[in-house]
Write an enzyme that holds these catalytic residues in place. Structure first.
Site, PDB file in Angstrom:
ATOM      1  N   HIS A 214       0.952  -1.270  -0.102  1.00 27.31           N
ATOM      2  CA  HIS A 214       0.032  -0.051   0.011  1.00 27.31           C
ATOM      3  C   HIS A 214       0.867   1.204   0.195  1.00 27.31           C
ATOM      4  O   HIS A 214       0.254   2.454  -0.111  1.00 27.31           O
ATOM      5  CB  HIS A 214      -0.949   0.142   1.117  1.00 27.31           C
TER       6      HIS A 214
HETATM    7  C1  UD1 Z   1      -2.000   5.583   5.900  1.00 22.24           C
HETATM    8  C2  UD1 Z   1      -0.517   6.045   6.444  1.00 22.24           C
HETATM    9  C3  UD1 Z   1       0.610   4.843   6.568  1.00 22.24           C
HETATM   10  C4  UD1 Z   1      -0.081   3.815   7.037  1.00 22.24           C
HETATM   11  C5  UD1 Z   1      -1.642   3.344   6.451  1.00 22.24           C
HETATM   12  C6  UD1 Z   1      -2.210   1.947   7.234  1.00 22.24           C
HETATM   13  C7  UD1 Z   1       0.058   8.510   6.189  1.00 22.24           C
HETATM   14  C8  UD1 Z   1       0.895   9.348   5.462  1.00 22.24           C
HETATM   15  N1  UD1 Z   1       0.060   7.378   5.728  1.00 22.24           N
HETATM   16  O1  UD1 Z   1      -1.595   5.264   4.558  1.00 22.24           O
HETATM   17  O2  UD1 Z   1       1.638   5.186   7.261  1.00 22.24           O
HETATM   18  O3  UD1 Z   1       0.793   2.513   7.006  1.00 22.24           O
HETATM   19  O4  UD1 Z   1      -2.304   4.502   6.653  1.00 22.24           O
HETATM   20  O5  UD1 Z   1      -3.271   1.890   6.415  1.00 22.24           O
HETATM   21  O6  UD1 Z   1      -0.773   8.941   7.140  1.00 22.24           O
HETATM   22  N2  UD1 Z   1      -8.621   5.258   1.366  1.00 22.24           N
HETATM   23  C9  UD1 Z   1      -9.851   4.548   1.149  1.00 22.24           C
HETATM   24  N3  UD1 Z   1     -10.816   4.450   2.290  1.00 22.24           N
HETATM   25  C10 UD1 Z   1     -10.082   4.771   3.565  1.00 22.24           C
HETATM   26  C11 UD1 Z   1      -8.672   5.512   3.782  1.00 22.24           C
HETATM   27  C12 UD1 Z   1      -8.180   5.354   2.458  1.00 22.24           C
HETATM   28  O7  UD1 Z   1     -10.526   4.501   0.347  1.00 22.24           O
HETATM   29  O8  UD1 Z   1     -10.867   4.581   4.569  1.00 22.24           O
HETATM   30  C13 UD1 Z   1      -8.093   5.387   0.038  1.00 22.24           C
HETATM   31  C14 UD1 Z   1      -8.091   6.924  -0.492  1.00 22.24           C
HETATM   32  O9  UD1 Z   1      -7.918   6.666  -1.937  1.00 22.24           O
HETATM   33  C15 UD1 Z   1      -7.084   7.503  -0.119  1.00 22.24           C
HETATM   34  C16 UD1 Z   1      -6.001   6.503  -0.115  1.00 22.24           C
HETATM   35  O10 UD1 Z   1      -6.808   5.284   0.320  1.00 22.24           O
HETATM   36  O11 UD1 Z   1      -6.698   8.747  -0.776  1.00 22.24           O
HETATM   37  C17 UD1 Z   1      -4.809   6.518   0.891  1.00 22.24           C
HETATM   38  O12 UD1 Z   1      -5.265   6.859   2.022  1.00 22.24           O
HETATM   39  P1  UD1 Z   1      -4.397   7.542   3.256  1.00 22.24           P
HETATM   40  O13 UD1 Z   1      -4.883   7.662   4.514  1.00 22.24           O
HETATM   41  O14 UD1 Z   1      -3.857   8.902   2.613  1.00 22.24           O
HETATM   42  O15 UD1 Z   1      -3.084   7.075   3.191  1.00 22.24           O
HETATM   43  P2  UD1 Z   1      -2.764   5.079   3.582  1.00 22.24           P
HETATM   44  O16 UD1 Z   1      -1.988   4.734   2.286  1.00 22.24           O
HETATM   45  O17 UD1 Z   1      -4.086   4.548   4.137  1.00 22.24           O
END
Ligand code: UD1
Length: 364
Positions: A214
């Site tokens: 991820h």
């Molecule tokens: C975040 C953390 C990472 C951690 C990970 C665990 C940061 C910078 N990164 O990364 O350190 O390892 O969480 O999962 O904070 N999205 C959804 N549904 C959700 C959440 C996210 O669809 O409930 C999608 C969205 O498209 C979003 C993308 O996932 O833009 C990334 O989500 P984000 O919370 O920005 O970062 P993670 O990759 O989850």
């Protein structure tokens, strides 16, 4: 519950935890239990960074966590907008609930927002999992960790290496070694899982690889993501791939199919299911921060699909190998290595609670 409706009971100390992502819910559990046991009034604020049920509410149920007292509902947006929005949204609960201290966990954008909001509201921040470093400042998490340590009044370190890192950055006088709350969590989780919790589609009679992907460095460039998926698909051992929303989103944008060759895709797993599956895996391939630690503690061979790790301890006995080149990932994953489980009879969360009480326990 709105901040103003929470009871203003007589208390020694009020601790407010800011969480918002899966790895933070995992760490919150043992600390919440230890704080309650120590008689602390513990309030939980959920930023909303993770909001899909499988990334958020299901974790609460799975880990027997109480519902958050306040949900900020911030959600996904650019990193700048996300941190700024979470900081702004934190301000009202911080001012209304008047905690004695704000606890921030790990290294996500929610961690950074919680710590900055606390200090901007003149409240001390405590950092749980302080001092962890990958020395790779291209990772958003590394920037978050460094900033949070430097604004926090108390840095609670999980390992001697983390203590050394904090001392090297001039933060030794605010640092305390408490141990690893992830080990506490793993012990608690292992008490509740059995093979019925293993991810759907896994045939326990055959060896399999558990894979999680991820990180932006593996998902956000289409060519890189294609080579990672090609390598997993070409494995001669089945690969079970719980798909994080970021992976699904980036693969779809790049026109890449996830389910092909050796790969079986599942929804994101609950923590219990992840641990139940991990402990039965032949090997794990991952770019996660937490999974290599859990694999190391369980004695499962881990291959980290990155060039750095924030947990150098996991590399020491060859249990974890850094393999940034997808071409070699399956061969590395299936290497023969003599791994053994590590001690998880820890009480890090109790030490976190004790350190907080010792420092912030007597309010005037
Ligand atoms: C975040 C953390 C990472 C951690 C990970 C665990 C940061 C910078 N990164 O990364 O350190 O390892 O969480 O999962 O904070 N999205 C959804 N549904 C959700 C959440 C996210 O669809 O409930 C999608 C969205 O498209 C979003 C993308 O996932 O833009 C990334 O989500 P984000 O919370 O920005 O970062 P993670 O990759 O989850």
């Amino acid at each position: 519950m709105s901040p103003s409706t929470r009871s203003e009971s007589v208390r020694e100390v009020r601790v407010l935890s800011v969480v918002g992502t899966r790895p933070q819910f995992v760490k919150l559990g043992p600390v919440h239990t230890a704080l309650l046991r120590a008689g602390v009034d513990h309030v939980v604020v959920h930023t909303g960074q993770h909001y899909d049920p499988l990334m958020s509410t299901s974790f609460y149920a799975d880990l027997a966590l109480p519902a958050p007292d306040v949900h900020l509902g911030v959600g996904s947006m650019s990193a700048c907008a996300q941190v700024a929005s979470m900081m702004l949204a934190c301000e009202a609960p911080l001012r209304e609930l008047r905690p004695d201290v704000v606890v921030n966990y790990g290294d996500t954008n929610s961690t950074l927002a919680g710590a900055l909001a606390a200090v901007k509201c003149d409240l001390p921040s405590v950092h749980v999992e302080a001092g962890v470093r990958s020395f790779d400042q291209t990772m958003p998490e590394e920037i978050n960790r460094i900033c949070v340590d430097h604004v926090s009044a108390l840095c609670l370190a999980p390992t001697p290496t983390a203590v050394q890192n904090l001392v090297a950055e001039g933060l030794g006088d605010r640092t305390q070694l408490v141990g690893d709350v992830m080990a506490d969590r793993l012990r608690m989780t292992l008490q509740t899982v059995d093979d019925s919790d293993v991810a759907p589609g896994v045939d326990l009679d055959r060896p399999f690889i558990l894979a999680t992907v991820h990180r932006p460095e593996n998902t956000d460039d289409a060519d890189r993501l294609r080579s990672v998926l090609d390598a997993l698909a070409a494995s001669h051992v089945p690969v079970i791939l719980p798909a994080h929303p970021r992976l699904i989103d980036r693969a779809s944008a790049a026109g890449l199919q996830l389910e092909r060759g050796a790969i079986s895709v599942t929804d994101p797993l609950s923590h219990r299911s992840l641990i139940a599956t991990l402990r039965r895996a032949r090997a794990v391939v991952t770019d996660s921060g937490g999974v290599p630690k859990e694999a190391h503690l369980l004695g499962i061979p881990c291959t980290t699909l990155r060039s750095t790790t924030e947990w150098p301890e996991t590399l020491a006995d060859g249990a974890n190998v850094l393999c940034p080149d997808p071409e070699h990932v399956i061969q590395t994953a299936l290497r023969s290595v003599d791994t053994k489980p590590h001690d998880i009879s820890t009480s890090a969360a109790e030490s976190v609670a004790a350190a907080i009480l010792e420092r912030f326990g007597s309010t005037p």
